[in-house]
Write a protein that holds these residues in place. Sequence first.
Motif: not given
Length: 452
Positions: A340, A99, A76, A103, A359, A343
């Motif tokens: 994410p 990231i 990631n 988001v 998430i 990640y």
Amino acid sequence: MADSTTTSRGNWNSKLGFILAAAGSAVGLGNIWGFPTQVAENGGAAFLFIYLLCAFAIGFPVMVAELTMGRKTGRNPVGAFKALGDNKLMYSAIGMWGILCGVMILAFYTVIAGWTVSYVFEEFFFYFGMSEWATWISDTGNGPINAVFATVFMGGTVSIILGGVSDGIERATKLMMPLLIAILVIMIGYVLTQPGAGVGIKEYLFPDFSMVTPGLIFSAMGQAFFSLSLGMGALITYGSYLSKKENIPEAAAYVTLTDATIAFLAGLLIIPTMYMAQAQGVPIFDESGNLLASVALIFQVLPELFHEIGGLLGLIFGASFFFLLSLAALTSTISLLEVPVSYAIDEHDMSRNKAAKLIGGGVLIISLIISFDTSLIDVFVVIFNEVGLPLGGFLICIFLGYYWKTDNALKEMENGYPGIMTSIFAKVWPIFIKVIAPLAILYNLLSGLDII
């Protein structure tokens, strides 16, 4: 430096699957309404020409950089910078910033995407004479309605991410991207035969180079950069699922070409449709003679046009248009959430099922807050879209060009492109990554902030 495989994390089943997924990441609401209105406001085909030039001169080199970093490390954005940056926190922070931007963009994007779904229902309610219901469900200031459709849209996004890379993302985009293009082409075929559309075609395809200014050039560059989904790690993540057999520059060229083609088709639909609306008495300019804002055009002017058309044709045209927008939004929200999630899987050893739900739920909470205060969208756009993405792209260029080095990146690209070291690409690409792209991005960022 890390050179892990992608097998345990998933990978693309085919080159076509990757190209459609990556193009889907790039193709979004910005292509369908942002690009056409930018063209209409900035010299028509002159803006179009400069946009295409910037997409390949600035966007393409940065896309190659992101894909190469992702495939080299199989990680990631945070993991990629950590591996290539010798575990230095300052470099990992670049990935984390990407990231974070993704988001927060996903949080407000989900609300806007929900509007596109609500307007599909609006078209049906209007057709069946349920005018009050149509007005109620299409009220973008209605917090509870916004929250419901944002939740539905996030649920759809999470369900695709749960399927993984090949069975989820790739399978979905292989269905949605051809469908999106087919709807675009069919609608264009109808619109171009209607009164007023000819004026739009002239505005779109005949350039007025007298309107070309430095501001227009950098506006076109900004649109190209944003529309290619650069600077937030989405393509680092997608690159991490790429096979070593794939030719990265070739794949990036296909993605850029696909995105530019869909942006062009969107303009060929929206701009003639605007003038078609004007021919039917629907105003598209304000009292000062300026084109209405893109959101007003999409959610006020065009629904009024569909209502003016009336009957079954108006319903089909209107519902298809907003379904088209929903598809474009979904192809983008998938990639925004995958970053994410990747990640969490890589850095925190979390299962895909848990990561996607946790998430997705966390982002939805932010979306619900925005649903009840849509003024936050403008704030988020400035911070994370207009500032965050170009900043991320600039830092990627600087990191790859001056820390990891373009020679190392080219060596990675030899996997899938054995003759790259003797190609013209190997001579030109480093110049764009080290000098041209970062300077252009930085200038665009600073000028957008009125610093220069």
